[in-house]
Design a protein around this motif. Sequence first.
Motif, PDB file in Angstrom:
ATOM      1  N   THR A  53    -102.160  21.046  31.232  1.00 51.05           N
ATOM      2  CA  THR A  53    -101.931  19.835  30.441  1.00 51.05           C
ATOM      3  C   THR A  53    -100.436  19.597  30.301  1.00 51.05           C
ATOM      4  OG1 THR A  53    -103.966  20.181  29.182  1.00 51.05           O
ATOM      5  CG2 THR A  53    -102.312  18.721  28.217  1.00 51.05           C
ATOM      6  N   LEU A  54     -99.993  18.389  30.661  1.00 52.21           N
ATOM      7  CA  LEU A  54     -98.579  18.034  30.608  1.00 52.21           C
ATOM      8  C   LEU A  54     -98.385  16.786  29.749  1.00 52.21           C
ATOM      9  CD1 LEU A  54     -97.710  18.481  34.404  1.00 52.21           C
ATOM     10  CD2 LEU A  54     -97.211  20.085  32.545  1.00 52.21           C
ATOM     11  N   PRO A  55     -97.234  16.687  29.083  1.00 53.37           N
ATOM     12  CA  PRO A  55     -96.983  15.510  28.245  1.00 53.37           C
ATOM     13  C   PRO A  55     -96.580  14.296  29.085  1.00 53.37           C
ATOM     14  CG  PRO A  55     -95.069  16.939  28.238  1.00 53.37           C
ATOM     15  CD  PRO A  55     -96.131  17.666  29.013  1.00 53.37           C
ATOM     16  N   LYS A  56     -96.674  13.120  28.505  1.00 57.17           N
ATOM     17  CA  LYS A  56     -96.162  11.911  29.140  1.00 57.17           C
ATOM     18  C   LYS A  56     -94.654  11.856  28.900  1.00 57.17           C
ATOM     19  CE  LYS A  56     -99.780  10.260  31.079  1.00 57.17           C
ATOM     20  NZ  LYS A  56     -99.821  10.240  32.573  1.00 57.17           N
ATOM     21  N   LEU A  57     -93.896  11.679  29.973  1.00 55.46           N
ATOM     22  CA  LEU A  57     -92.425  11.745  29.889  1.00 55.46           C
ATOM     23  C   LEU A  57     -91.778  10.525  30.536  1.00 55.46           C
ATOM     24  CD1 LEU A  57     -92.152  15.487  30.980  1.00 55.46           C
ATOM     25  CD2 LEU A  57     -91.834  14.623  28.652  1.00 55.46           C
ATOM     26  N   ASP A  58     -92.423   9.373  30.368  1.00 51.76           N
ATOM     27  CA  ASP A  58     -91.894   8.146  30.964  1.00 51.76           C
ATOM     28  C   ASP A  58     -90.447   7.914  30.537  1.00 51.76           C
ATOM     29  OD1 ASP A  58     -94.324   7.461  32.241  1.00 51.76           O
ATOM     30  OD2 ASP A  58     -95.099   6.685  30.330  1.00 51.76           O
ATOM     31  N   GLY A  59     -89.585   7.693  31.531  1.00 53.11           N
ATOM     32  CA  GLY A  59     -88.181   7.434  31.255  1.00 53.11           C
ATOM     33  C   GLY A  59     -87.306   8.668  31.205  1.00 53.11           C
TER      34      GLY A  59
END
Length: 454
Positions: A53-59
Amino acid sequence: MRRTSRIIRIRGAAALAAGVLAVSLTACGGGGDDDSGGDDEDKGTGDTGTTVTLPKLDGETLEVAAVWTGAEQANFKKVLAEFEKRTGAKVTFVPAQDPIINFLGSKVAGGAPPDVAMLPQPGAIKQAVDKGWAKPLGADAVKELGENYSRGWQDIGTIDGKQYGVYYKAANKSLIWYNAQVFENAGAAEPKTWDELLTAAQTVYDSGVTPFSVGGADGWTLTDWFENVYLSQAGPEKYDQLARHEIKWTDPSVKEALTTLAGIWGKKDYVATGALGTDFPTSVTQTFTGGDQPKAGMVYEGDFAQVNIGETKAKVGTDAKVFPFPAVGDTAPVVSGGDAAVILDDSEAAQALATFLASPDAAEIHAKLGGFLSPNKNVDPSTYPNEVQRKIAEALVASGDDFRFDMSDQAPQAFGGTPGKGEWKALQDFLKNPGDIAGTQAKLEADAAAAYGN
């Protein structure tokens, strides 16, 4: 104060070699899948049956530094591309130079260190920690390591009780690759002992082909030669002592190992011409090009040589075959190496990448591309592209903590990991003049004493 390197204590050095010998490496077929593995996100991995499971890191942006070049770099970039796909982060690969600690030092001094660095030596991890550059792994990465790695591989990346390194990439450095057509034409057999290796070399030589290709321009290949001979001949206890500089390089056991090496390096026409000007990739490719008249019939190095073999028309398992490094003493040597991901600029994105690299997901993407070996015990063996690589990987995982880590990688960088200095330079000089055993020992000891501070 004596600098102590981390080392795995083992029960018996022969276990991994026995695991490799238990399968017929040379009977295995080549071929493989060149898919980048980018569609692996929804696939169960290993024994876990889930993906990390990985976090959302947009940008978010990340820089990852490593000394990898060519196909090795290209394949790793495919792993990073999958991380980008899953998180939305943008990752830039930063080519580094050896010694990577010096490269990182200049980046730190300039106020722009990479977020993550792939460090090829436990000694380099220790230096990065001592200098205050390395940051401990977070709970998610530590949890992933605990689920997927043996205690031994976790310990190599642990400094003063804290986990700093994810050993993403491992290497079995106790293998000799050979041109199958050359051996067949010569009537040479795979050796299991050093004497049998010398017999095979003479048989190949008598057939009109130079026996060995040596990448002497890269000093680390020469330290690997020495370590395999020394471990098998002197034994694990002496190996540990020399790795920590608890015995001197002027010890008789070192003389014995250098004398053994000189039996190949000092034998007229046994080593392909220009060895000191030949880099590692060329030492491999020149063994598998030229049909049945290549520049050499054999080349020593780890499983990662498959990347370079892949740059030729040779197929692993048919044209390019492999046998374990022969026993010089009572047992065959088992030397391992590896590259660890270390966080230099702590952030959610950097921690997420370390967590990803500790997972089977990342390793399986890289594994299917070839020339890669993971110590991650939950990697599905079927993802490796050929039977040779699969069996080597299975033997490594099955060995648990039963291996010795590369000796020069445990040393201070100034002695064991710097081009043109220390052990690399002393063994290059020895390759040039294999008759100067006493002088080589004296130089090794002087450089070691200065680097270890004792």
